[in-house]
Design an enzyme around this catalytic site. Structure first.
Site, PDB file in Angstrom:
ATOM      1  NE  ARG A 100      -4.151   7.123  -7.144  1.00 40.26           N
ATOM      2  CZ  ARG A 100      -4.064   6.597  -5.929  1.00 40.26           C
ATOM      3  NH1 ARG A 100      -3.894   7.373  -4.881  1.00 40.26           N
ATOM      4  NH2 ARG A 100      -4.175   5.290  -5.766  1.00 40.26           N
TER       5      ARG A 100
ATOM      6  CD1 TRP B  27       7.305   7.091  -2.077  1.00 40.84           C
ATOM      7  CD2 TRP B  27       7.152   7.341  -4.293  1.00 40.84           C
ATOM      8  NE1 TRP B  27       8.571   7.287  -2.557  1.00 40.84           N
ATOM      9  CE2 TRP B  27       8.511   7.447  -3.918  1.00 40.84           C
ATOM     10  CE3 TRP B  27       6.816   7.469  -5.639  1.00 40.84           C
ATOM     11  CZ2 TRP B  27       9.528   7.673  -4.848  1.00 40.84           C
ATOM     12  CZ3 TRP B  27       7.827   7.707  -6.565  1.00 40.84           C
ATOM     13  CH2 TRP B  27       9.164   7.798  -6.167  1.00 40.84           C
TER      14      TRP B  27
ATOM     15  CG  HIS C  98       0.311   2.413  -9.401  1.00 38.01           C
ATOM     16  ND1 HIS C  98       0.017   1.836  -8.196  1.00 38.01           N
ATOM     17  CD2 HIS C  98      -0.767   3.176  -9.718  1.00 38.01           C
ATOM     18  CE1 HIS C  98      -1.191   2.223  -7.791  1.00 38.01           C
ATOM     19  NE2 HIS C  98      -1.674   3.048  -8.699  1.00 38.01           N
TER      20      HIS C  98
ATOM     21  CG  LEU D 208       9.963 -16.789  -4.551  1.00 40.04           C
ATOM     22  CD1 LEU D 208       9.641 -16.837  -3.057  1.00 40.04           C
ATOM     23  CD2 LEU D 208      10.563 -15.419  -4.890  1.00 40.04           C
TER      24      LEU D 208
ATOM     25  CG  ASP E 270      -2.023   0.995   1.145  1.00 40.29           C
ATOM     26  OD1 ASP E 270      -2.274   1.522   0.039  1.00 40.29           O
ATOM     27  OD2 ASP E 270      -2.648   1.281   2.180  1.00 40.29           O
TER      28      ASP E 270
HETATM   29  C1  FPP Z   1      -1.836   0.043  -3.479  1.00 40.40           C
HETATM   30  O1  FPP Z   1      -1.387   1.377  -3.360  1.00 40.40           O
HETATM   31  C2  FPP Z   1      -1.237  -0.593  -4.629  1.00 40.40           C
HETATM   32  C3  FPP Z   1      -1.927  -1.151  -5.662  1.00 40.40           C
HETATM   33  C4  FPP Z   1      -3.398  -1.197  -5.722  1.00 40.40           C
HETATM   34  C5  FPP Z   1      -1.220  -1.732  -6.806  1.00 40.40           C
HETATM   35  C6  FPP Z   1       0.018  -2.488  -6.496  1.00 40.40           C
HETATM   36  C7  FPP Z   1       0.872  -2.489  -7.708  1.00 40.40           C
HETATM   37  C8  FPP Z   1       2.225  -2.433  -7.720  1.00 40.40           C
HETATM   38  C9  FPP Z   1       3.058  -2.519  -6.497  1.00 40.40           C
HETATM   39  C10 FPP Z   1       2.968  -2.269  -8.981  1.00 40.40           C
HETATM   40  C11 FPP Z   1       2.647  -3.257 -10.012  1.00 40.40           C
HETATM   41  C12 FPP Z   1       2.864  -4.640  -9.558  1.00 40.40           C
HETATM   42  C13 FPP Z   1       3.020  -5.637 -10.432  1.00 40.40           C
HETATM   43  C14 FPP Z   1       3.192  -7.004  -9.904  1.00 40.40           C
HETATM   44  C15 FPP Z   1       3.050  -5.395 -11.880  1.00 40.40           C
HETATM   45  P1  FPP Z   1      -2.446   2.551  -3.534  1.00 40.40           P
HETATM   46  O2  FPP Z   1      -2.482   2.945  -4.949  1.00 40.40           O
HETATM   47  O3  FPP Z   1      -3.750   2.133  -2.931  1.00 40.40           O
HETATM   48  O4  FPP Z   1      -1.773   3.677  -2.671  1.00 40.40           O
HETATM   49  P2  FPP Z   1      -2.497   4.818  -1.857  1.00 40.40           P
HETATM   50  O5  FPP Z   1      -3.066   4.160  -0.623  1.00 40.40           O
HETATM   51  O6  FPP Z   1      -1.372   5.733  -1.525  1.00 40.40           O
HETATM   52  O7  FPP Z   1      -3.533   5.416  -2.739  1.00 40.40           O
END
Ligand code: FPP
Length: 224
Positions: free
Chosen positions: A25, A17, A29, A122, A12
């Site tokens: 946003r 970030w 990612h 893994l 999260d």
């Molecule tokens: C949550 O942060 C994150 C996600 C919903 C997506 C996770 C994706 C990645 C780490 C990158 C891509 C991964 C792969 C495996 C290709 P958020 O967006 O909810 O953050 P916030 O709480 O700050 O809004």
């Protein structure tokens, strides 16, 4: 010292970030994917056998389409360019969740699972369009249809995590303390680590510290 086979992570904080450091946003990612790569490497180093990453929940469809498309493009790119290397490192990819994406992405995910299915160093379980309540409901429906007894063993056999041991550790980054419909059954006895840092800022050192702390916890499982 406690044995460690399986780490599950709620990654999260990408959005926050990205907004803070790149004014976008989606940039968060992209940076979050770099942390994914670092944690995969570290998991191999620490001899972890299963790493489950919550990449997209059944609730994440409520996000703007632009962000959803960006996330799936990132995943598609990642698999297209990194799958051979992942395979050569003896890593297995398994998808948890309902594969209801574009035909191209569905095919790519099926291909990645099949190609790496015999790998054993893994196992990365990528939770995509995953929701724990839906997983449990589907398991109960299957048990009901087969007219078999509802007990722990039968339920676990019908979860998507069949053959995967329960996580000993759950990490959630991003300074939020909730489970967000992730592995509700499987986390019943996991040690939970809530980390203040946002996912793109999470380092191998943070991961190592969590593992070290976990190893020294007295785990009672109801005993004294
Ligand atoms: C949550 O942060 C994150 C996600 C919903 C997506 C996770 C994706 C990645 C780490 C990158 C891509 C991964 C792969 C495996 C290709 P958020 O967006 O909810 O953050 P916030 O709480 O700050 O809004």
């Amino acid at each position: 010292m406690n044995p460690l086979n399986h780490v599950a992570i709620i990654m999260d904080g990408n959005g926050r970030w990205g907004l803070k450091y790149r004014n976008s946003r989606n940039a968060g990612h992209k940076e979050g994917l770099k942390t994914v790569e670092k944690i995969i490497k570290a998991s191999i180093k620490y001899k972890i056998k299963f790493l489950t990453l919550y990449a997209f929940s059944t609730e994440n469809w409520k996000r703007p389409k632009k962000e959803i498309n960006y996330l799936f493009n990132l995943l598609e790119n990642f698999l297209t360019h990194r799958l051979n290397d992942i395979h050569n490192q003896n890593i297995r990819i398994k998808i948890l969740g309902d594969k209801k994406f574009s035909t191209k992405l569905n095919n790519l995910l099926n291909y990645a699972e099949k190609k790496t299915s015999k790998n054993s160093k893994l196992q990365i379980n990528l939770a995509l369009n995953y929701g724990s309540k839906l997983e449990l409901l589907n398991a109960f429906k299957k048990i009901n249809k087969k007219k078999i007894k509802i007990n722990e063993k039968n339920l676990e056999k019908h979860l998507q995590t069949k053959y995967i041991p329960d996580p000993e550790i759950l990490i959630r980054t991003g300074n939020t303390k909730r489970l967000s419909n992730f592995l509700l059954w499987q986390l019943a006895y996991s040690e939970i680590f809530f980390e203040k840092k946002l996912w793109p800022a999470f380092t191998e050192k943070d991961y190592k510290n969590i593992i070290k702390n976990y190893k020294n916890i007295k785990r009672n499982f109801g005993k004294i």
